[in-house]
Scaffold this active site. Structure first.
Site, mmCIF file in Angstrom:
data_model
loop_
_atom_site.group_PDB
_atom_site.id
_atom_site.type_symbol
_atom_site.label_atom_id
_atom_site.label_comp_id
_atom_site.label_asym_id
_atom_site.label_seq_id
_atom_site.Cartn_x
_atom_site.Cartn_y
_atom_site.Cartn_z
ATOM 1 N N THR A 67 -0.433 37.749 35.372
ATOM 2 C CA THR A 67 0.983 37.985 35.119
ATOM 3 C C THR A 67 1.527 36.816 34.317
ATOM 4 O O THR A 67 1.208 35.657 34.601
ATOM 5 C CB THR A 67 1.768 38.151 36.436
ATOM 6 N N PHE A 117 4.864 34.797 32.964
ATOM 7 C CA PHE A 117 6.263 34.544 33.302
ATOM 8 C C PHE A 117 6.920 33.781 32.162
ATOM 9 O O PHE A 117 6.247 33.034 31.458
ATOM 10 C CB PHE A 117 6.352 33.664 34.562
#
Ligand code: PEP
Ligand code: MN
Length: 679
Positions: free
Chosen positions: A276, A278
Site C-alpha cells: 500500500t 501512502f
C-alpha cells in the site's frame, strides 16, 4: 531451567550489543552524509560500494557457517535505513530542525496499517512525530488539516492488489494541499486470535472489507463466516474485547503483538506481494534536494480534441521522463470528461521536467502540480543479490534484421520485426530476455517441505533467481513417482516465498491451469506436451508467463508454432526452452541442439533459455553444456539440483549438488560477461 534462563540472558546481552553496533554504524553513516552534503557533485547512492559491502558480508557470513542469504537480508535493511537517513539529512536541516513537532493525522485506530506506515516514514523523516489517529474518514483528516489542527495528513492512495483509493484521489483534486512525501508499506495479512486457539476452532473472521477480499482463497477453504469492520486493527481489538475462542481477525502481526493476541496463520492473502502506498499532504510544498530520487504528481484535464492525450504522453517520452502511473477519473461536473492523474520520476525543479511541463501545458485545460516529493522504494527494489554490471563489451551490439517475410506471415506474433526490441518476459520480479542472464534452478520434483525449502536456500545462495520444482510429473513409466500434485505446488510456493524466489512448475492438464496459476509465478509446458494444443490454448488465456519446452522430436518451426498457439489466445508472455532432442546418438539422454539458440534468436523476439540437465541426463555433462548455451547467446539456464542428489526421487543422475551449482555459476559467469551481459 536455570540453564535456559542463563542462555536467554546471553541472548539478551548479545541483542543489546547488536543495537549498540547498529547505532554506531548509523553515526558513521551520518558522518558520511555530512561529507556528501558539502560536495554536491558526489552522488548520494553508490551502487558499486553497496555491492562491495554485500560481497564482504556474504564472504564473512559464509566463513562463519552462516546463511549468506539471511545475513544479506539484515544488510539490506541496514542499507535501506542508512540510505534514508542520508537522504533525510539533505533536507534543509537549517530550516527544519529535527525537533520541530509535526502533528500528523490519519484515519483509523492505533496499529492500523496507516499508523504503522506513518511510524516507518518518520523513522527517517525530519521532525518530531506527534500522531493524531482516530479520524473516522479521510475527509475528516483533511478537514482537520484545513482548520490548522494538523500540520500534515497521511492517507493511503493505492494498493497493488485493490488499486486506487478513489476517495483520496477526489480529495486531492478538491483541495490544494501539496503532496510532500510518500511511504510504502508491505502488507502481510495474518489471522490472529486468542492465545492457544487453533485455526479449526474459528467460526467468525472479521476485518476490513478490502482485506477480506484479498484473502478470498484462504477464507474459501475455512468454514467461517466473515464480518466487515472499518479497520483491520479495530477487528483485532474486537477479538480481544469479546474474548471468544471462535472469533478471529485478519490484520498485521504488529497488531497481534500489541494486543497480546496470537498469530494463528500467516501468508493468508491470495497474492504474496501486497503493497500500500501512502501520501503525506502538508500545508505548503517542501523542496526536495536535487540529488534525491524524487517523484512528481500531476492533475490534468485535456483539451477535448483527438490525439490530445497521445501528444501529452509523447512530450514526456521525448524527454525520457518515466511515467509511473496514469489514472483517469470522471470529471463530475462534465459528464464523459475525465481528469488524469499522472505520477512521474523526477523533480519539478529539474530543468528537464520543468521544460516538459511547460510544453504539455499548451495541450491542457488544467495542469496542477500536486507535489514533488522523495521517491520511496518498496523493499523489492533492492534485493541483496545484485548482479554486477557487465563490462563494456567488445562484441558489437547485434543489429536487428527482421525474420523472413514468409515466416512472419505464418507466425506473426512470435516473429521478430524489423527494428523492434526483443521481448522481456517477467517471472515475478525477474526479467528474462534483458541485459541480465538468469539462472532458474531447483529439484526435478518437489518431494517434501524440508527438501524444497533446503533446495530454495541453496539456489538462492548460488545466485539462482527463480525456483523450479515439478509437482505434476510427466513420467515415462506409470509406476515412477508422479509428484505431490497440488500440495507440491503449495510447498514450492511456500519455499519460494521464504527466499524471495518466484517459482515455476509444470502443468500437465488444461483443467489444472487455473489452480496452479494461483500459486505459481510461471507455468511450464514440458517437452511431452509441447503439441498439446488444448493445453496451449488454455495457457493462452491466463496472464502468467509460460515456459515452453521444445518437444524431443519437434523442429524449431514446430516449437514456434506452439508458442504462437499461446500468443494467439492473448498471452504474449512466452519463454522458449531448448532441452535437447532425440537423435541417433545414445551416449547422452538427448542431444542438446546448441544451434537452436541462435536460430531462434534470428526468428523470434521471445526470450530463449536452455535446459542442459534434461539434455545431458548426466550431472558430469551439465556444466559444459551450460557453458555452451551461454556462449551461444541464451538468455538463461534452467537446471536441476537437489540438496542430496543421491536420494532424489526423480532424475537423480542429472541432479547437481549445491557445490556443482556454484561451480556452474563460476564457470558460466565469465562467458556471459564477455558477451556484455551481467549475471
Ligand atoms: C522437467 O523440466 O521437469 C521436465 C520433465 O523436462 P522435459 O519436459 O524437458 O523432459
Ligand atoms: Mn527432470
Amino acid at each position: 531451567m536455570a540453564e535456559l534462563k542463563s542462555a536467554r540472558e546471553e541472548i539478551d546481552r548479545i541483542d543489546r550489543e547488536l543495537i549498540a553496533l547498529v547505532a554506531d554504524r548509523m553515526d558513521a553513516v551520518r558522518a558520511i552524509a555530512e561529507l556528501k552534503g558539502e560536495s554536491p557533485d558526489v552522488p548520494l547512492r553508490d551502487d558499486r560500494r553497496e555491492r562491495e559491502v554485500l560481497a564482504a558480508w556474504s564472504a564473512a557470513a559464509e566463513a562463519r557457517g552462516l546463511s549468506s542469504y539471511y545475513v544479506g537480508r539484515i544488510l539490506r535493511e541496514l542499507l535501506n535505513y542508512s540510505r534514508r537517513v542520508q537522504e533525510g539529512l539533505l533536507d534543509r536541516p537549517e530550516v527544519e530542525p529535527s525537533t520541530r513537532v509535526c502533528r500528523v493525522g490519519y484515519q483509523g485506530v492505533e496499529g492500523s496499517y496507516s499508523d504503522l506506515a506513518l511510524e516507518k516514514l518518520y523513522a527517517t523523516r525530519s521532525g518530531k512525530l506527534e500522531k493524531r489517529g482516530g479520524y473516522p474518514t479521510f475527509r475528516a483528516v483533511i478537514g482537520a488539516l484545513e482548520r490548522g489542527e494538523l500540520d500534515y495528513a497521511f492517507l493511503p492512495i493505492e494498493n497493488t492488489i485493490a488499486g486506487s483509493l478513489n476517495e483520496v484521489y477526489t480529495l486531492l483534486a478538491e483541495r490544494t494541499f501539496p503532496i510532500v512525501d510518500e511511504e510504502i508499506w508491505p502488507v502481510e495479512h495474518c489471522l490472529i486470535g486468542l492465545p492457544g486457539v487453533t485455526v479449526d476452532e474459528i467460526r467468525t473472521i472479521r476485518s476490513h472489507p478490502v482485506a477480506l477480499q484479498q484473502c478470498g482463497r484462504f477464507l474459501g477453504t475455512h468454514a467461517a463466516t466473515t464480518e466487515s469492520v472499518f479497520d483491520t486493527a479495530a477487528a483485532g481489538e474486537q477479538v480481544l474485547a469479546e474474548g471468544r475462542r471462535d472469533v478471529a481477525a485478519i490484520c498485521s502481526e504488529e497488531t497481534a503483538i500489541r494486543l497480546g493476541l496470537e498469530v494463528l496463520a500467516r501468508g493468508v492473502a491470495d497474492e504474496t506481494h501486497n503493497f500500500t502506498r501512502f501520501v503525506l499532504l502538508g500545508q505548503e510544498a517542501e523542496p526536495v534536494d536535487a540529488r534525491r530520487p524524487a517523484k512528481t504528481s500531476l492533475l490534468m484535464t485535456l483539451n477535448h480534441r483527438q490525439g490530445a492525450l497521445a501528444e501529452v504522453l509523447g512530450i514526456f517520452a521525448a524527454r525520457s521522463i518515466n511515467l509511473t502511473k496514469l489514472e483517469s477519473r470522471p470529471e463530475p461536473r462534465s459528464p464523459w470528461e475525465y481528469r488524469f492523474y499522472v505520477d512521474l520520476d523526477g523533480n519539478s525543479a529539474d530543468p528537464r521536467v520543468a521544460a516538459a511541463l511547460d510544453e504539455v501545458r499548451t495541450h491542457l485545460n488544467v495542469l496542477r502540480i500536486l507535489g514533488t516529493y522523495p521517491r520511496r522504494g518498496s523493499e523489492l527494489d533492492s534485493l541483496p543479490v545484485e548482479a554486477e554490471p557487465a563490462p563494456p563489451s567488445e562484441v558489437p551490439k547485434e543489429s536487428l534484421p527482421a525474420a523472413p517475410k514468409s515466416f512472419a506471415d505464418r507466425l506473426p506474433r512470435c516473429a521478430r520485426r524489423e527494428g523492434v526490441e526483443r521481448s522481456e518476459v517477467r517471472i515475478g520480479s525477474v526479467s528474462i530476455g534483458g541485459d541480465r542472464f538468469v539462472l532458474i534452478a531447483g529439484p526435478c520434483a518437489v518431494e517434501s517441505r524440508q527438501q524444497i525449502v533446503r533446495a530454495a536456500g541453496l539456489v538462492r545462495e548460488a545466485g539462482g533467481v527463480v525456483l523450479r520444482g515439478g509437482a505434476f510429473k510427466p513420467r515415462s513409466s506409470p509406476y515412477s513417482f508422479q509428484g505431490l500434485g497440488f500440495s507440491g505446488v503449495e510447498l514450492l510456493a511456500e519455499a519460494g516465498r521464504q527466499f524471495e524466489l518466484p517459482v515455476v512448475t509444470e502443468v500437465l492438464r488444461s483443467e489444472d491451469v487455473e489452480r496452479i496459476a494461483e500459486r505459481a509465478d510461471a507455468l511450464q509446458v514440458g517437452a511431452r506436451n509441447m503439441q498439446n494444443f488444448a493445453l496451449l490454448k488454455t495457457l493462452g488465456q491466463t496472464s502468467r508467463p509460460v515456459l515452453l519446452k521444445r518437444g524431443m522430436s519437434a523442429t524449431i518451426q514446430e516449437l514456434l508454432a506452439a508458442a504462437e498457439y499461446i500468443m494467439s489466445e492473448g498471452n504474449q508472455r512466452v519463454i522458449l526452452c531448448e532441452r535437447g532432442i532425440r537423435t541417433f546418438e545414445t551416449s547422452t539422454r538427448s542431444t542438446l541442439d546448441v544451434s537452436a539458440v541462435p536460430v531462434l534468436k534470428r526468428l523470434t523476439h521471445l526470450p530463449v533459455i536452455v535446459d542442459p540437465s534434461h539434455a545431458a541426463g548426466d550431472r558430469e555433462l551439465v556444466i559444459p553444456l551450460a557453458r555452451a548455451a551461454a556462449a551461444a547467446g541464451a538468455d538463461g539456464l534452467i537446471v536441476e539440483m537437489h540438496p542430496n542428489p543421491r536420494e532424489a526421487l526423480c532424475d537423480k543422475e542429472q541432479a547437481l549438488s549445491d557445490g556443482d551449482l556454484r561451480r556452474l555459476v563460476d564457470e558460466v559467469r565469465p562467458i556471459v560477461r564477455s558477451l556484455g551481459r551481467s549475471f
